[in-house]
Design a protein around this motif. Structure first.
Motif, short mmCIF file in Angstrom:
data_model
loop_
_atom_site.label_atom_id
_atom_site.label_comp_id
_atom_site.label_asym_id
_atom_site.label_seq_id
_atom_site.Cartn_x
_atom_site.Cartn_y
_atom_site.Cartn_z
N UNK A 287 -15.46 -3.40 8.33
CA UNK A 287 -16.54 -2.42 8.36
C UNK A 287 -16.07 -1.05 8.82
N UNK A 288 -15.02 -1.02 9.63
CA UNK A 288 -14.51 0.25 10.14
C UNK A 288 -13.22 0.67 9.45
N UNK A 289 -12.94 0.07 8.28
CA UNK A 289 -11.69 0.36 7.57
C UNK A 289 -11.95 1.04 6.24
N UNK A 290 -11.09 2.01 5.88
CA UNK A 290 -11.11 2.61 4.54
C UNK A 290 -10.22 1.82 3.59
N UNK A 291 -9.17 1.25 4.14
CA UNK A 291 -8.22 0.43 3.41
C UNK A 291 -7.82 -0.73 4.31
N UNK A 292 -7.25 -1.75 3.72
CA UNK A 292 -6.59 -2.78 4.51
C UNK A 292 -5.60 -3.53 3.63
N UNK A 293 -4.61 -4.13 4.26
CA UNK A 293 -3.64 -4.96 3.55
C UNK A 293 -4.05 -6.41 3.72
N UNK A 294 -4.25 -7.08 2.60
CA UNK A 294 -4.62 -8.50 2.61
C UNK A 294 -3.32 -9.30 2.66
N UNK A 295 -2.89 -9.63 3.89
CA UNK A 295 -1.64 -10.36 4.04
C UNK A 295 -1.76 -11.82 3.61
N UNK A 296 -2.99 -12.33 3.46
CA UNK A 296 -3.16 -13.69 2.96
C UNK A 296 -2.70 -13.78 1.51
N UNK A 297 -3.04 -12.78 0.70
CA UNK A 297 -2.64 -12.77 -0.70
C UNK A 297 -1.24 -12.21 -0.91
N UNK A 298 -0.79 -11.37 0.02
CA UNK A 298 0.52 -10.72 -0.12
C UNK A 298 1.64 -11.76 -0.12
N UNK A 299 2.73 -11.43 -0.84
CA UNK A 299 3.79 -12.43 -1.01
C UNK A 299 5.09 -11.75 -1.45
N UNK A 300 6.10 -12.57 -1.69
CA UNK A 300 7.31 -12.12 -2.37
C UNK A 300 7.44 -12.93 -3.65
N UNK A 301 7.84 -12.25 -4.72
CA UNK A 301 7.96 -12.96 -5.99
C UNK A 301 9.33 -13.63 -6.09
N UNK A 302 9.59 -14.24 -7.25
CA UNK A 302 10.84 -14.97 -7.44
C UNK A 302 12.07 -14.08 -7.39
N UNK A 303 11.87 -12.79 -7.66
CA UNK A 303 12.99 -11.84 -7.61
C UNK A 303 13.26 -11.34 -6.20
N UNK A 304 12.38 -11.72 -5.26
CA UNK A 304 12.54 -11.25 -3.89
C UNK A 304 11.84 -9.94 -3.60
N UNK A 305 11.09 -9.41 -4.57
CA UNK A 305 10.35 -8.16 -4.36
C UNK A 305 9.12 -8.42 -3.50
#
Length: 321
Positions: A287-305
């Motif tokens: 409620x008090x954020x303009x943006x946020x990082x969803x670390x639950x969905x965030x990941x690294x792909x098979x290339x390591x990116x």
């Protein structure tokens, strides 16, 4: 008769001289009135749109007028030169230059009060760029040199992608070999996918700007890119946000935990990039954020990116810190 002339001569000598008309006012300065990129249309209703949008590889148009003071008001006037006048264009501030193979000067006919530079291009992306338009020096004592005109500030983008409002996935950066989305590379370490499950009211625009330590781009390392997302996101909110999947090549962002990776962002086209907090829950902006990082969905792909999911209810600019 001679006596009469002798009496009149002293009076004639002291008669006031016939008045001459004051010279017509002429211009004393150059004003930059508009800077546009004709082949790029910014999305209507996008609150984060910059005043000036410029991008490498796209023609820029710069409109100027010649002005002088009349009755305390600035009005368009011709230059004092009785011949055609050459105006020149150059970068005043910012770590870029103009492409010298393109337009950098225009000739203003005698008596004209405006001019347009068409086909202007920048050599590379940079932030905090302004343009200066100069006139020639005074040729003689009857000429009035023109004070140079300076444009508003702009962040010159390296690349731009537009899409219709119906698009649910719009990407900028090297294409993923799987055919969906982008893939960061060592040469282009930051790219992004804009995910809009309901599309947008207007068209969509993504651009890649420079991390060069200038003005609002001081919080991202040189060599990375600032991603800008513009669209009318009416219908999206903190409970149902838009998603920008920010991707960073493993050579630039590899190592450590996903939670150790951070984004910086701003709602404004010119605002300073600030560290983005974590989302309070998956798929939700606080409620008090303009943006946020969803670390639950965030990941690294098979290339390591590294893939960080940035959630937001309005336009924004973002980069990896």
């Amino acid at each position: 008769m001679l006596a009469i002339l002798a009496m009149l001569l002293p009076a004639l000598l002291f008669l006031p001289a016939t008045s001459q008309a004051a010279p017509a006012p002429t211009a004393t300065r150059i004003s930059v009135v508009d800077v546009t990129t004709p082949d790029v249309t910014l999305p209507q209703g996008a609150p984060g749109s910059p005043d000036i949008f410029a991008v490498v590889g796209h023609d820029l148009t710069v409109d100027v007028v010649l002005e002088g003071l009349v009755g305390g008001q600035w009005v368009q006037l011709p230059a004092s030169y009785n011949k055609q006048t050459v105006l020149t264009l150059a970068v005043a501030t910012g770590s870029t230059t103009l492409d010298q193979s393109r337009t950098t000067s225009v000739t203003v006919p005698a008596g004209a009060t405006s001019a347009t530079f068409s086909g202007v291009r920048f050599a590379k992306a940079a932030n905090g760029v302004t343009l200066e338009v100069d006139g020639p020096p005074a040729r003689n004592r009857n000429d009035t040199a023109l004070t140079p005109g300076v444009s508003g500030s702009m962040d010159v983008q390296a690349d731009v992608v537009t899409a219709p409002g119906t698009s649910t996935l719009t990407s900028i950066g090297p294409a993923d070999t799987k055919g969906a989305g982008c893939a960061a590379t060592p040469a282009q370490p930051v790219c992004a996918d804009l995910l809009l499950p309901n599309g947008s009211v207007s068209s969509q625009l993504l651009s890649l700007g420079a991390c060069d330590g200038v003005t609002s781009a001081t919080q991202c390392p040189t060599g990375r890119s600032v991603v800008q997302a513009l669209a009318d996101l009416t219908g999206y909110d903190r409970a149902h946000p838009a998603t920008l999947v920010m991707k960073c090549d493993k050579d630039s962002c590899g190592g450590g935990s996903i939670q150790g990776q951070q984004l910086v962002a701003s709602k404004s086209a010119t605002g300073e990039l600030q560290t983005v907090p974590a989302c309070p829950a998956k798929g939700v902006v606080g409620a008090d954020q303009d943006f946020c990082v969803d670390y639950v969905q965030s990941t690294r792909d098979n290339a390591g990116d590294t893939l960080l999911f940035l959630l937001f209810p309005e336009d924004g600019r973002a980069s990896f810190r």
